[in-house]
Scaffold this motif. Structure first.
Motif, PDB file in Angstrom:
ATOM      1  N   ASP A 208       0.809  -1.218   0.000  1.00  0.00           N
ATOM      2  CA  ASP A 208       0.000   0.000   0.000  1.00  0.00           C
ATOM      3  C   ASP A 208       0.844   1.271   0.000  1.00  0.00           C
ATOM      4  N   ARG A 209       1.862   1.288  -0.836  1.00  0.00           N
ATOM      5  CA  ARG A 209       2.730   2.462  -1.007  1.00  0.00           C
ATOM      6  C   ARG A 209       3.486   2.853   0.266  1.00  0.00           C
ATOM      7  N   LYS A 210       3.639   1.924   1.170  1.00  0.00           N
ATOM      8  CA  LYS A 210       4.388   2.197   2.387  1.00  0.00           C
ATOM      9  C   LYS A 210       5.868   1.970   2.129  1.00  0.00           C
ATOM     10  N   CYS A 211       6.670   3.000   2.356  1.00  0.00           N
ATOM     11  CA  CYS A 211       8.114   2.890   2.196  1.00  0.00           C
ATOM     12  C   CYS A 211       8.739   2.475   3.520  1.00  0.00           C
ATOM     13  N   LEU A 235      10.365   9.807   3.846  1.00  0.00           N
ATOM     14  CA  LEU A 235       9.917   8.681   3.030  1.00  0.00           C
ATOM     15  C   LEU A 235       9.084   7.676   3.812  1.00  0.00           C
ATOM     16  N   THR A 236       9.441   7.469   5.066  1.00  0.00           N
ATOM     17  CA  THR A 236       8.781   6.427   5.864  1.00  0.00           C
ATOM     18  C   THR A 236       7.694   6.975   6.782  1.00  0.00           C
ATOM     19  N   GLN A 237       7.431   8.265   6.703  1.00  0.00           N
ATOM     20  CA  GLN A 237       6.457   8.876   7.613  1.00  0.00           C
ATOM     21  C   GLN A 237       5.029   8.427   7.316  1.00  0.00           C
ATOM     22  N   GLN A 238       4.684   8.446   6.031  1.00  0.00           N
ATOM     23  CA  GLN A 238       3.331   8.098   5.591  1.00  0.00           C
ATOM     24  C   GLN A 238       3.429   7.378   4.253  1.00  0.00           C
ATOM     25  N   LEU A 240       3.323   6.786   0.355  1.00  0.00           N
ATOM     26  CA  LEU A 240       3.774   7.739  -0.657  1.00  0.00           C
ATOM     27  C   LEU A 240       2.642   8.090  -1.627  1.00  0.00           C
ATOM     28  N   ILE A 241       1.674   8.821  -1.098  1.00  0.00           N
ATOM     29  CA  ILE A 241       0.595   9.365  -1.923  1.00  0.00           C
ATOM     30  C   ILE A 241       1.075  10.673  -2.549  1.00  0.00           C
ATOM     31  N   ASP A 242       0.259  11.250  -3.433  1.00  0.00           N
ATOM     32  CA  ASP A 242       0.667  12.441  -4.184  1.00  0.00           C
ATOM     33  C   ASP A 242       1.127  13.576  -3.278  1.00  0.00           C
ATOM     34  N   GLU A 243       0.367  13.873  -2.251  1.00  0.00           N
ATOM     35  CA  GLU A 243       0.704  14.994  -1.376  1.00  0.00           C
ATOM     36  C   GLU A 243       2.054  14.779  -0.694  1.00  0.00           C
ATOM     37  N   MET A 244       2.333  13.553  -0.273  1.00  0.00           N
ATOM     38  CA  MET A 244       3.583  13.259   0.405  1.00  0.00           C
ATOM     39  C   MET A 244       4.763  13.411  -0.558  1.00  0.00           C
ATOM     40  N   ILE A 245       4.603  12.917  -1.773  1.00  0.00           N
ATOM     41  CA  ILE A 245       5.670  13.023  -2.760  1.00  0.00           C
ATOM     42  C   ILE A 245       5.979  14.489  -3.067  1.00  0.00           C
ATOM     43  N   GLN A 246       4.946  15.296  -3.201  1.00  0.00           N
ATOM     44  CA  GLN A 246       5.143  16.719  -3.473  1.00  0.00           C
ATOM     45  C   GLN A 246       5.832  17.417  -2.304  1.00  0.00           C
ATOM     46  N   ASN A 247       5.498  17.032  -1.094  1.00  0.00           N
ATOM     47  CA  ASN A 247       6.159  17.617   0.083  1.00  0.00           C
ATOM     48  C   ASN A 247       7.654  17.257   0.105  1.00  0.00           C
ATOM     49  N   ILE A 248       7.956  16.014  -0.242  1.00  0.00           N
ATOM     50  CA  ILE A 248       9.363  15.591  -0.283  1.00  0.00           C
ATOM     51  C   ILE A 248      10.118  16.404  -1.334  1.00  0.00           C
ATOM     52  N   GLY A 249       9.465  16.661  -2.469  1.00  0.00           N
ATOM     53  CA  GLY A 249      10.080  17.480  -3.505  1.00  0.00           C
ATOM     54  C   GLY A 249      10.381  18.890  -3.022  1.00  0.00           C
ATOM     55  N   LYS A 250       9.489  19.454  -2.233  1.00  0.00           N
ATOM     56  CA  LYS A 250       9.704  20.804  -1.695  1.00  0.00           C
ATOM     57  C   LYS A 250      10.890  20.831  -0.727  1.00  0.00           C
ATOM     58  N   ILE A 251      11.031  19.785   0.053  1.00  0.00           N
ATOM     59  CA  ILE A 251      12.167  19.711   0.976  1.00  0.00           C
ATOM     60  C   ILE A 251      13.474  19.630   0.199  1.00  0.00           C
ATOM     61  N   ALA A 252      13.464  18.912  -0.918  1.00  0.00           N
ATOM     62  CA  ALA A 252      14.669  18.805  -1.748  1.00  0.00           C
ATOM     63  C   ALA A 252      15.115  20.181  -2.225  1.00  0.00           C
ATOM     64  N   TYR A 282       7.630   8.914  -8.482  1.00  0.00           N
ATOM     65  CA  TYR A 282       6.454   8.415  -9.195  1.00  0.00           C
ATOM     66  C   TYR A 282       6.824   7.218 -10.085  1.00  0.00           C
ATOM     67  N   ARG A 283       7.953   7.301 -10.765  1.00  0.00           N
ATOM     68  CA  ARG A 283       8.381   6.186 -11.620  1.00  0.00           C
ATOM     69  C   ARG A 283       8.631   4.924 -10.797  1.00  0.00           C
ATOM     70  N   LEU A 284       9.268   5.096  -9.635  1.00  0.00           N
ATOM     71  CA  LEU A 284       9.530   3.935  -8.779  1.00  0.00           C
ATOM     72  C   LEU A 284       8.248   3.310  -8.266  1.00  0.00           C
ATOM     73  N   LEU A 285       7.284   4.131  -7.900  1.00  0.00           N
ATOM     74  CA  LEU A 285       6.015   3.606  -7.404  1.00  0.00           C
ATOM     75  C   LEU A 285       5.263   2.853  -8.489  1.00  0.00           C
ATOM     76  N   ARG A 286       5.294   3.373  -9.713  1.00  0.00           N
ATOM     77  CA  ARG A 286       4.643   2.647 -10.812  1.00  0.00           C
ATOM     78  C   ARG A 286       5.308   1.300 -11.031  1.00  0.00           C
TER      79      ARG A 286
END
Length: 294
Positions: A208-211, A235-238, A240-252, A282-286
């Motif tokens: 279920d997209r859990k890292c 990565l392991t907080q929640q 990896l839904i869209d909102e989480m991925i976008q937040n990680i991108g902002k931190i980068a 996103y590519r890795l999740l797919r």
């Protein structure tokens, strides 16, 4: 000094090569594929008295798995890496990075040891080795030492390698069945360009997209490759839904430390680092949902 005035010696064994390196009275440098050396010499750099040509040391060109680890010889070419089934299965991020190392001719000639030894912050295989947890074996005529790759680089073009030493092995732990990696690169021209920004990602995935764990390494955004530790912590907080991925991108965007140069501005590099990371996740999740998660 003309290129023709530089001496070239070709040892026939590793032991002979190490003996040559032990002579501190001579200004000498190793050459293998020579893809970087030719450019640097034209720039007036890298002009030793003697080049030690190690291209013929076949004992340093290998890919094998033993004692629970993958071993890669420093004279292994990028083409060797791309084609090897062991690495395709157990070090996929390194295979992807090798595919981005210049055109086919560069991949055929260039070696992984040369890519590491050049110590460019934009080196394509180096971020992949970071997320794989690589260890570099350094050997001299009298000693052998093992160095984690993150301790090997100390600045652009600078490493802890001593003049009497050479890289003789790259050791990486094989990826687990639920571990996937990816490499993303942005360059000014397709295939033959130096990276403006690159990123390597490795994720250990659950259901279920859990890292369950992950590593992220950026190139060309700091004096050396950097691990994005703040991004990794998320990565392991929640899941990896869209909102989480976008937040990680902002931190980068905040975590990288790029400069402005002739190829790109610092602001552009920050934006692209964020975008490349999001796209890679996103590519890795797919891939995980299509091929991994059953």
């Amino acid at each position: 000094m003309l290129i023709s005035e530089i001496d070239l010696v070709s040892p026939v064994s590793l032991q002979e090569c190490l003996k040559l390196l032990s002579d501190k009275s001579i200004d000498q440098r190793l050459i293998a594929g020579g893809t970087d050396a030719a450019v640097r010499m034209k720039e007036g750099k890298w002009r030793p008295e003697v080049w030690i040509n190690i291209k013929g040391l076949h004992e340093l060109r290998y890919i094998s798995e033993k004692d629970g680890a993958i071993h890669i010889g420093p004279l292994t070419t990028h083409t060797d890496i791309i084609r090897h089934t062991l690495l395709q299965k157990k070090a996929d991020v390194l295979v992807e990075a090798a595919r981005e190392v210049g055109a086919t001719q560069m991949q055929n000639m260039g070696t992984i040891g040369g890519n590491i030894g050049t110590a460019s912050p934009a080196g394509d295989t180096i971020p992949a080795l970071y997320v794989l947890g690589a260890v570099i074996e350094l050997r001299s005529i009298t000693s052998v030492r093992l160095v984690p790759i993150e301790e090997f680089f100390i600045g652009p073009g600078k490493t802890i390698l001593k003049k009497k030493e050479m890289i003789t092995n790259i050791i990486i732990p094989p990826q687990k069945a639920n571990e996937f990696g990816i490499f993303q690169k942005l360059g000014p021209r397709k295939a033959q360009s130096i990276s403006i920004v690159n990123v390597a990602i490795s994720l250990l995935m659950g259901k279920d997209r859990k890292c369950l764990g992950g590593k992220i390494a950026f190139g060309a955004v700091a004096p050396t490759i950097i691990r994005a530790k703040k991004c990794e912590a998320l990565l392991t907080q929640q899941p990896l839904i869209d909102e989480m991925i976008q937040n990680i991108g902002k931190i980068a965007w905040k975590e990288v430390m790029p400069i402005t140069d002739g190829r790109a501005t610092a602001a552009y590099r920050r934006d692209m680092a964020s975008s490349l990371l999001e796209r890679g996740l996103y590519r890795l999740l797919r891939r995980w949902e299509n091929d991994g998660e059953k």
